[in-house]
Write an enzyme that holds these catalytic residues in place. Structure first.
Site, mmCIF file in Angstrom:
data_model
loop_
_atom_site.group_PDB
_atom_site.id
_atom_site.type_symbol
_atom_site.label_atom_id
_atom_site.label_comp_id
_atom_site.label_asym_id
_atom_site.label_seq_id
_atom_site.Cartn_x
_atom_site.Cartn_y
_atom_site.Cartn_z
ATOM 1 N N GLY A 52 32.418 38.646 36.985
ATOM 2 C CA GLY A 52 33.261 38.024 37.989
ATOM 3 C C GLY A 52 33.457 39.008 39.127
ATOM 4 O O GLY A 52 33.103 40.182 38.995
ATOM 5 N N GLN A 57 38.030 42.805 45.962
ATOM 6 C CA GLN A 57 37.088 43.854 45.551
ATOM 7 C C GLN A 57 36.011 44.079 46.607
ATOM 8 O O GLN A 57 35.301 45.090 46.541
ATOM 9 C CB GLN A 57 36.427 43.493 44.222
ATOM 10 C CG GLN A 57 37.365 43.592 43.023
ATOM 11 C CD GLN A 57 36.614 43.313 41.735
ATOM 12 O OE1 GLN A 57 36.441 42.170 41.348
ATOM 13 N NE2 GLN A 57 36.143 44.357 41.071
ATOM 14 N N CYS A 105 35.203 47.191 34.676
ATOM 15 C CA CYS A 105 35.425 46.574 35.991
ATOM 16 C C CYS A 105 34.541 47.265 37.012
ATOM 17 O O CYS A 105 34.407 48.488 36.983
ATOM 18 C CB CYS A 105 36.902 46.737 36.367
ATOM 19 S SG CYS A 105 37.328 46.046 37.975
ATOM 20 N N LEU A 106 33.968 46.476 37.922
ATOM 21 C CA LEU A 106 33.108 47.064 38.958
ATOM 22 C C LEU A 106 33.893 47.978 39.895
ATOM 23 O O LEU A 106 33.307 48.812 40.575
ATOM 24 C CB LEU A 106 32.428 45.943 39.759
ATOM 25 C CG LEU A 106 31.446 45.071 38.962
ATOM 26 C CD1 LEU A 106 30.986 43.887 39.800
ATOM 27 C CD2 LEU A 106 30.254 45.888 38.476
ATOM 28 N N HIS A 147 41.231 38.605 33.663
ATOM 29 C CA HIS A 147 40.845 39.825 34.383
ATOM 30 C C HIS A 147 40.636 39.536 35.877
ATOM 31 O O HIS A 147 41.133 40.277 36.732
ATOM 32 C CB HIS A 147 39.565 40.403 33.751
ATOM 33 C CG HIS A 147 39.028 41.619 34.437
ATOM 34 N ND1 HIS A 147 39.001 42.864 33.847
ATOM 35 C CD2 HIS A 147 38.487 41.791 35.681
ATOM 36 C CE1 HIS A 147 38.480 43.737 34.699
ATOM 37 N NE2 HIS A 147 38.155 43.109 35.817
ATOM 38 N N GLU A 148 39.927 38.450 36.183
ATOM 39 C CA GLU A 148 39.619 38.156 37.597
ATOM 40 C C GLU A 148 40.865 37.712 38.368
ATOM 41 O O GLU A 148 41.077 38.128 39.509
ATOM 42 C CB GLU A 148 38.522 37.084 37.707
ATOM 43 C CG GLU A 148 37.154 37.537 37.246
ATOM 44 C CD GLU A 148 36.753 38.914 37.745
ATOM 45 O OE1 GLU A 148 37.006 39.253 38.919
ATOM 46 O OE2 GLU A 148 36.180 39.667 36.936
ATOM 47 N N HIS A 151 43.080 40.541 39.430
ATOM 48 C CA HIS A 151 42.657 41.242 40.649
ATOM 49 C C HIS A 151 43.377 40.671 41.875
ATOM 50 O O HIS A 151 43.798 41.407 42.766
ATOM 51 C CB HIS A 151 41.151 41.065 40.869
ATOM 52 C CG HIS A 151 40.298 42.089 40.184
ATOM 53 N ND1 HIS A 151 40.368 43.432 40.488
ATOM 54 C CD2 HIS A 151 39.348 41.970 39.231
ATOM 55 C CE1 HIS A 151 39.479 44.091 39.740
ATOM 56 N NE2 HIS A 151 38.857 43.232 38.969
HETATM 57 NI NI NI Z 1 37.333 43.747 37.644
#
Ligand code: NI
Length: 197
Positions: A52, A57, A105-106, A147-148, A151
């Site tokens: 995701g 981000q 996480c990215l 999680h998404e 953010h």
């Molecule tokens: Ni993430």
């Protein structure tokens, strides 16, 4: 439509990841510029093998995120989720039950950690055409959604890591933590049938 662009991904410590995002208005969602931004969000997520990616981000503080889980090399045990765009998403917990999720996480390079996630949630949102989404997610799919959406409200998974000793690089996760976590994966999949929902 212009060419899709792979954007830079903000890294932990950048304030854009910590500010709650702005709700998207119907006019904004309809605009070609915003639709083209959503294309970039998808392209950037796919390029980075993300499960995701949230708009903040890629440095845009607007309430939209993308989800997609196919055969993901970062998370081979995750249930598949078709490409989904969530605009102004809201998550409602449907149970007190939690499971342990070893998240990454990215925006948090080379780190994974154990986070407790609710095992069953209701997600309401709009899709990129402005049509309502109202869906129940269980198990690991529910974890990915939480999680998404986190953010978009300025939270990273590290905020929920209860035991800092669970933190591991991806290589050391594979060496020292994966075997035990895969037992949790089997338990969650058996309980919530979440492999393919
Ligand atoms: Ni993430």
């Amino acid at each position: 439509m212009g060419a899709m662009v792979i954007r830079k991904i903000a890294q932990i410590g950048h304030p854009v990841l910590r500010a709650p995002t702005e709700e998207v208005s119907p006019e904004q969602l309809r605009s070609p510029a915003f639709q083209s931004f959503i294309d970039d969000l998808i392209e950037t997520m796919r390029d980075a093998n993300g499960a995701g990616l949230a708009a903040n981000q890629i440095y845009q503080s607007v309430r939209v995120c993308a989800l997609e889980v196919g055969d993901n090399p970062r998370y081979p045990y995750k249930p598949k989720i078709p490409l989904t765009i969530l605009v102004n998403p809201k998550v409602e917990f449907l149970t007190e039950d939690t499971f342990n999720n070893y998240e990454g996480c990215l925006s948090v390079p080379n780190l994974r950690g154990l986070v407790k996630r609710r095992a069953e949630i209701r997600l309401t949102a709009l899709d990129r055409e402005g049509q309502p989404i109202d869906q129940v997610f269980k198990g690991f799919a529910a974890g990915t959604v939480q999680h998404e959406v986190d953010h978009l409200f300025g939270h990273l998974f590290v905020d929920w890591v209860e035991d800092p000793k669970s933190l591991a690089t991806w290589a050391e996760f594979e060496r020292f933590h994966k075997a035990e976590f895969m037992e949790e994966v089997e338990r969650v999949v058996a309980r919530y049938h979440s492999r393919n929902n």
